[in-house]
Scaffold this motif. Structure first.
Motif: not given
Length: 341
Positions: A175-183, A189-197, A224-228
């Motif tokens: 899981d990405l941290s909330s801060a990293a997902m926010g960045e 954009g809001e629809d970006v997937l965590a796998t783009a990190h 479906g949210n912040r990770g894999l």
């Protein structure tokens, strides 16, 4: 009596499984905590006890922003994973349009993800309070339930431990941290997937490749949210202790995790709690009730597999000989928190 004594007693209560004692001490002493370090420790104890509102309120009194963000991130992950203490009035399963799942797809899903079958969990989301969690459903996980899950009319999770303390699958949760997902969302954009990190993606690939080098197959899923999620299937079932040891070895061999990526191993426990429940994992191919995103299985390059039947057809159980080989190595010790019920 020093300021440290109540906190030490609370930590001992938590270690002994005395939830009521921990909550009583927290009610009497947590708000008078002195210093950010002590407040963080109280917050983490409150999270473990399921007292999320109290932990969140205390976190607001932490002056150090990094420490507060860490606590809020831990709080968010546990709130999402915890069984709901709820009468069901606020449950919002928000159905979406989806093709009807055929019998073959349902049977294949049950074959791999059915788990113990006698119970499952349903994810809920409270739009008003922006909170989510799971409620136990003490009924069999049947084909009709799975069909509703695949069609987006219910989001099911499964308790990993069987009553005999074995598991039929184990999961590495990234899981990405909330801060990293926010960045990431601010940049793409809001629809970006965590796998783009890229650091998350690279670490998932390292875990996948490390498992392969050990003769084991991990199957990735967009959570479906912040990770894999990375799934390991076990046939025949293995003791939870063995499954956790294998995943711990993979995690250790893959090298350090990125700073913004949290790594958890499921099952978290080696035996179920008093009610027969253990930690749970949301099942794939359904809808995440917070983001309303579908959770597809991914290929080895972490690309979504659009056809669920094709995604399920490529799954396979870990080779028993390879598992035994990993278990015969000098393994990384992994503490097993008991389930507090």
């Amino acid at each position: 009596m020093t300021d440290e004594q109540p906190l030490s007693r609370a930590e001992h209560a938590a270690a002994a499984g005395d939830r009521q004692g921990l909550l009583r001490l927290a009610d009497e002493h947590a708000t008078s905590a002195v210093g950010d370090g002590e407040r963080v420790r109280w917050c983490l104890l409150l999270v473990e006890a399921g007292a999320f509102d109290a932990a969140g309120a205390l976190a607001q009194r932490i002056d150090d922003q990094a420490a507060r963000s860490t606590v809020e991130d831990v709080l968010g992950r546990h709130e999402e994973a915890a069984p709901a203490e709820d009468d069901g009035d606020d449950i919002d399963l928000r159905p979406v349009d989806a093709a009807r799942a055929d019998e073959g797809l349902v049977a294949s899903f049950l074959r791999w993800f059915g788990g113990r079958r006698d119970v499952y969990a349903a994810q809920w989301f409270d739009e008003k309070r922006r909170r989510s969690g799971y409620r136990p459903v003490e009924e069999p996980l049947t084909a009709p339930v799975v069909r509703r899950h695949l069609e987006g009319r219910l989001t099911a999770g499964q308790y990993l431990l069987f009553p005999d303390a074995t598991v039929s699958y184990a999961v590495i949760d990234l899981d990405l941290s909330s801060a990293a997902m926010g960045e990431l969302r601010a940049a793409h954009g809001e629809d970006v997937l965590a796998t783009a990190h890229e650091p998350l993606r690279a670490h998932a690939r390292r875990l996948h490749d490390t498992a392969r080098s050990l003769g084991l197959a991990l199957f990735p899923e967009d959570s479906g949210n912040r990770g894999l999620h990375l799934w390991l299937f076990l046939e025949p079932r293995r003791p939870a202790r063995a499954a956790r040891a294998v995943l711990a070895q993979i995690v250790a061999a893959a090298g350090p995790q990125p700073a913004d990526v949290g790594v958890e191993i499921f099952p978290k426990q080696e035996k179920a709690g008093l009610r027969g429940f253990s930690s749970l994992v949301k099942l794939p191919l359904g809808i995440h009730q917070v983001t309303m995103r579908r959770c597809p299985l991914l290929d080895d390059e972490l690309r979504p597999i659009e056809d669920p039947a094709a995604a399920l057809a490529r799954l396979q159980a870990a080779d028993p000989t390879s598992l035994d080989g990993v278990l015969g190595r000098r393994l990384v010790p992994l503490p097993a928190p008991e389930l507090d019920e």
